[in-house]
Design a protein around this motif. Structure first.
Motif, PDB file in Angstrom:
ATOM      1  N   ASP A 159       0.824  -1.356   0.050  1.00 11.62           N
ATOM      2  CA  ASP A 159      -0.150  -0.007  -0.095  1.00 11.62           C
ATOM      3  C   ASP A 159       0.884   1.341   0.088  1.00 11.62           C
ATOM      4  N   LEU A 160       2.006   1.259   1.006  1.00 15.62           N
ATOM      5  CA  LEU A 160       2.754   2.395   0.758  1.00 15.62           C
ATOM      6  C   LEU A 160       3.329   2.564  -0.624  1.00 15.62           C
ATOM      7  N   ALA A 161       3.866   1.514  -1.207  1.00 16.71           N
ATOM      8  CA  ALA A 161       4.611   1.783  -2.572  1.00 16.71           C
ATOM      9  C   ALA A 161       3.551   2.279  -3.532  1.00 16.71           C
ATOM     10  N   HIS A 162       2.091   1.920  -3.343  1.00 16.51           N
ATOM     11  CA  HIS A 162       1.060   2.385  -4.370  1.00 16.51           C
ATOM     12  C   HIS A 162       0.679   3.756  -4.261  1.00 16.51           C
TER      13      HIS A 162
ATOM     14  N   GLY B 262       3.239   5.788  -2.950  1.00 22.64           N
ATOM     15  CA  GLY B 262       4.234   6.621  -3.310  1.00 22.64           C
ATOM     16  C   GLY B 262       4.893   7.159  -1.896  1.00 22.64           C
ATOM     17  N   ILE B 263       4.541   6.372  -0.935  1.00 24.30           N
ATOM     18  CA  ILE B 263       5.266   6.815   0.476  1.00 24.30           C
ATOM     19  C   ILE B 263       6.475   6.368   0.865  1.00 24.30           C
ATOM     20  N   PRO B 264       7.618   7.072   0.971  1.00 24.17           N
ATOM     21  CA  PRO B 264       8.970   6.505   1.367  1.00 24.17           C
ATOM     22  C   PRO B 264       8.974   5.567   2.364  1.00 24.17           C
ATOM     23  N   HIS B 265       9.604   4.331   2.139  1.00 21.77           N
ATOM     24  CA  HIS B 265       9.710   3.070   2.997  1.00 21.77           C
ATOM     25  C   HIS B 265      10.787   2.255   2.636  1.00 21.77           C
ATOM     26  N   VAL B 266      11.287   1.626   3.608  1.00 24.02           N
ATOM     27  CA  VAL B 266      12.219   0.761   3.370  1.00 24.02           C
ATOM     28  C   VAL B 266      12.092  -0.657   4.076  1.00 24.02           C
TER      29      VAL B 266
ATOM     30  N   HIS C 288       9.906  -7.598  -0.824  1.00 25.65           N
ATOM     31  CA  HIS C 288       8.511  -7.752  -1.390  1.00 25.65           C
ATOM     32  C   HIS C 288       8.689  -6.934  -2.477  1.00 25.65           C
ATOM     33  N   GLY C 289       8.283  -7.288  -3.668  1.00 23.49           N
ATOM     34  CA  GLY C 289       8.317  -6.425  -4.709  1.00 23.49           C
ATOM     35  C   GLY C 289       9.338  -5.732  -5.134  1.00 23.49           C
TER      36      GLY C 289
END
Length: 167
Positions: A67-70, A72-76, A82-83
């Motif tokens: 969900d974060l990736a979709h 555009g929220i920066p995360h590591v 995953h993906g």
């Protein structure tokens, strides 16, 4: 500190990245391997307008990180993949292989693997390395020598209780 959520401010003497040097602060939240807490704790942080999230969940499914990736929220992701999410991790497959190969080189043939849950990419990598080393040495993969566990101390202790009956 928010005890009901497992939150606390990280201290510099805990060996964590010293964020104050760069003008940041670090908050640490634990989920006790409960997927709903990934999202709940993450949402609380996002409401507080954090710059980035570092997620250490063991789950291989996308869930909150997807969900974060979709959005555009920066995360590591730390310690899992995953993906297309950025990740910081070790090579669990190689670690499982090298540990097993070392025991084979010492002439051991019945090698027990205490492995994490099947939903954890780290456990899957370690098991894959273990199995690769056994196959390479011509040894059978004996499912009775593979003990499922989680990553908790208690689970490791419980798994250790099975060892005397296996050797």
């Amino acid at each position: 500190m928010w005890p009901e959520r497992g939150w606390r401010r990280a201290r510099d003497d805990e060996g964590l990245w010293p964020p104050r040097v760069r003008g940041y602060h670090t908050l640490v939240a634990t989920t006790h391997d409960a997927p709903y807490l990934d999202r709940e704790n993450g949402d609380v942080l996002l409401e507080r307008r954090v710059d980035c999230l570092v997620l250490t969940t063991a789950r291989t499914n996308g869930g909150f990180s997807q969900d974060l990736a979709h959005k555009g929220i920066p995360h590591v992701l730390a310690l899992r993949i995953h993906g297309d999410s950025a990740a910081a991790l070790g090579d669990d497959r190689l670690g499982g292989y090298l540990a097993t190969r070392h025991l084979i080189d010492l002439a051991h043939q019945r090698i027990i693997l205490i492995v994490g849950p099947s939903y954890a990419s780290r456990a899957l990598g370690r098991r894959a390395g273990y199995e690769e080393a056994l196959r390479e040495a011509g040894l059978p993969i004996d499912e009775t020598l593979i003990i499922r566990s989680t990553f908790s101390m208690e689970s490791g202790e419980d798994a250790g209780q099975h060892l005397p009956g296996l050797v």
